[in-house]
Scaffold this active site. Structure first.
Site, mmCIF file in Angstrom:
data_model
loop_
_atom_site.group_PDB
_atom_site.id
_atom_site.type_symbol
_atom_site.label_atom_id
_atom_site.label_comp_id
_atom_site.label_asym_id
_atom_site.label_seq_id
_atom_site.Cartn_x
_atom_site.Cartn_y
_atom_site.Cartn_z
ATOM 1 N NE ARG A 265 51.109 33.963 30.186
ATOM 2 C CZ ARG A 265 50.935 32.981 31.143
ATOM 3 N NH1 ARG A 265 50.498 33.540 32.264
ATOM 4 N NH2 ARG A 265 51.211 31.712 30.972
ATOM 5 C CE1 TYR B 9 34.529 51.499 36.593
ATOM 6 C CE2 TYR B 9 35.551 49.449 36.913
ATOM 7 C CZ TYR B 9 35.225 50.641 36.025
ATOM 8 O OH TYR B 9 35.551 50.685 34.780
ATOM 9 C CG ASP C 197 38.807 50.675 42.877
ATOM 10 O OD1 ASP C 197 39.560 51.378 42.712
ATOM 11 O OD2 ASP C 197 37.818 50.360 42.110
ATOM 12 C CE LYS D 208 38.983 55.354 36.106
ATOM 13 N NZ LYS D 208 39.099 54.107 35.578
#
Length: 392
Positions: free
Chosen positions: A55, A108, A182, A207
Site C-alpha cells: 500500500r 465538481y 482541482d 481524464k
C-alpha cells in the site's frame, strides 16, 4: 527540458526502469525481509520511495509519482484510485472538527456533495464562495479557516479563477491555510500550480493523463510544506492504486502533449463555429472573451483542451432530447479527457449554487471535443440543431 521532452523522460530514472524503456509493472502486497536489521532499515525509509508494504507503493507507483512531480512541479505526489478519492483525501488531510473550509461555488458535483454530506458530519464548517471573488476572498476567511479550495476552470460553467490572487490573500491572512486546486482541466501541462502559490494540486488522472477512458486514477501533488501531511494522512485513509492502472496512465503521459494540442485545436474551431449559431446564447470556452475569467486564462495558462460549454437561447424537454438523441459522434457519458467526443446537457444550474448566480436559466450543453475529424463533428452538431429547431 522543454515540456514535450519532459513528457517523454519523466519517471524513467534507471532505478525504476532497470535498463528498459518503460518502468515495469510491479505488483506487490507483502514485502519480505531476510533479517530484523533489513526490516528495521526499510521501516525507517518507508516514506522515501523504498519498498515496505504494497500500500505504500511499488516501483511502478514511485515512477509515476516522480513523473507527475516533474511535470506539475511538486515536491511529492500521492496516487489514488480515482480523482474523487484524491480530492476528498486532500481535503481530509488538512481539516478536523471545528475547522472552516472555503469551497468554490462552481465545484465538481461530487466535491460539493462531499462538503455538504460528509464534512458536515465531521464538524467541519463549509462556506461556498463566488468563483469570481478573486482577492475579495479575504472577507470570507475566518480564524478557523484551514483550507481554500479552488477549481479553475469550474465544472460545467467554466469560470476561470484568479488563483494567484486567492493564494496570495489566503496565505497573507494565515500562512497555515492550505490552498487546494482541482487542476484537472489544465492537466499537469497547461497550468503550473506551484508557480502561483497553490499548496496541493489534484488531478483526476482518469481524464487527460490517461487519455483513453479505460482506467480510474487520481493524484495529488504537493509543495514542501504540505507534502508530509498529505502523504501520511492519505496512507492512513488506506488510499492506494493498481499498478496496472498506473502503468496505463504512465503510457498516457507520453502522448499528453500531442493529444492536448489536437483537442485544443478542434475545440477552439467548434467553439468559434458555435458562437455564430442562432441557437446559442453564449459560448463558455476559457480561450474566448465570452468566458468569465478569460483575462486570467490569458495571464496564467499556456494552453487549452477539448472541454467547454455553451448556453442555448431557448429549449424545452422535447427539443433538448431531440438534440441529444441521434448523435453519431457525440455520445452521452460522464467524465471526459479521452480520445472520444462527448455531450451532456444541464438544467437548473442556479439551484445548485449557494452563493453565486450562474446568470443563465436555459440549458447548458457541455462538450468534450475528441480527436475525430473536425468536419464530422460539426456535421453531427448541425444535425442536432436541426432536430432541436424542429421540436421548438
Amino acid at each position: 527540458m522543454k515540456k514535450d521532452t519532459k513528457l517523454v523522460n519523466a519517471g524513467r530514472q534507471a532505478k525504476w526502469t532497470k535498463g528498459v524503456v518503460n518502468p515495469p509493472v510491479f505488483r506487490a502486497s507483502t514485502v519480505v525481509f531476510d533479517s530484523v536489521a533489513q526490516m528495521k532499515e526499510a521501516s525507517v525509509k518507508r516514506q522515501q520511495q523504498e519498498l515496505f508494504y504494497g500500500r505504500r507503493g511499488t516501483p511502478t507507483t514511485f515512477a509515476f509519482a516522480d513523473a507527475m512531480n516533474e511535470i506539475e512541479g511538486g515536491v511529492g505526489c500521492y496516487v489514488y484510485p480515482c480523482g474523487t478519492a484524491a480530492i476528498t483525501s486532500a481535503i481530509l488531510a488538512f481539516v478536523k472538527a471545528g475547522d472552516h473550509l472555503l469551497m468554490v461555488d462552481s465545484a465538481y458535483e461530487p466535491t460539493r456533495d462531499f462538503c455538504t454530506q460528509t464534512l458536515s458530519q465531521f464538524g467541519v464548517e463549509v462556506t461556498f464562495y463566488d468563483p469570481m471573488i478573486g482577492r475579495d476572498i479575504k472577507n470570507l476567511i475566518q480564524d478557523n479557516t484551514k483550507v481554500v479550495f479552488v477549481e479553475s476552470p469550474g465544472s460545467i460553467t467554466m469560470e476561470v479563477q484568479d488563483v494567484p490572487g486567492i493564494c496570495e490573500v489566503a496565505h497573507a491572512q494565515n500562512p497555515d491555510i492550505t490552498v487546494i486546486l482541482d487542476n484537472t482541466w489544465a492537466s499537469p501541462l497547461h497550468f503550473q500550480p506551484f508557480d502561483y502559490g497553490v499548496d496541493v494540486s489534484v488531478q483526476a488522472a482518469t481524464k487527460y493523463v490517461s487519455g483513453h477512458s479505460d482506467i480510474m486514477l487520481g493524484t495529488a501533488t504537493a509543495n514542501e510544506k504540505s507534502w508530509p501531511v498529505l502523504r501520511e494522512k492519505s496512507y492512513l485513509l488506506g488510499q492506494c492504486a493498481s499498478p496496472d492502472d498506473i502503468t496505463l496512465a504512465m503510457r498516457g503521459i507520453r502522448t499528453l502533449g500531442v493529444r492536448l494540442k489536437q483537442h485544443e485545436k478542434n475545440s477552439l474551431k467548434i467553439a468559434k463555429w458555435l458562437a455564430t449559431r442562432a441557437e446559442v446564447e453564449t459560448v463558455l470556452h476559457p480561450t474566448l472573451p465570452s468566458c468569465p475569467g478569460h483575462e486570467y486564462f490569458k495571464r496564467d495558462f499556456v494552453g487549452g483542451n477539448g472541454l467547454f460549454s455553451f448556453v442555448l437561447k431557448k429549449s424545452n424537454n422535447q427539443a433538448l432530447t431531440a438534440f441529444l438523441d441521434g448523435m453519431s459522434h457525440f455520445k452521452m457519458g460522464f467524465s471526459w479527457g479521452g480520445f472520444e467526443s462527448l455531450v451532456l446537457a444541464y438544467s437548473g444550474l442556479n439551484k445548485a449554487r449557494a452563493e453565486s448566480a450562474f446568470g443563465y436559466t436555459t440549458p447548458v450543453i457541455r462538450l468534450h471535443i475528441g480527436l475525430e475529424d473536425i468536419d464530422d463533428l460539426i456535421d453531427d452538431l448541425e444535425r442536432g440543431f436541426a432536430r432541436l429547431n424542429s421540436n421548438l
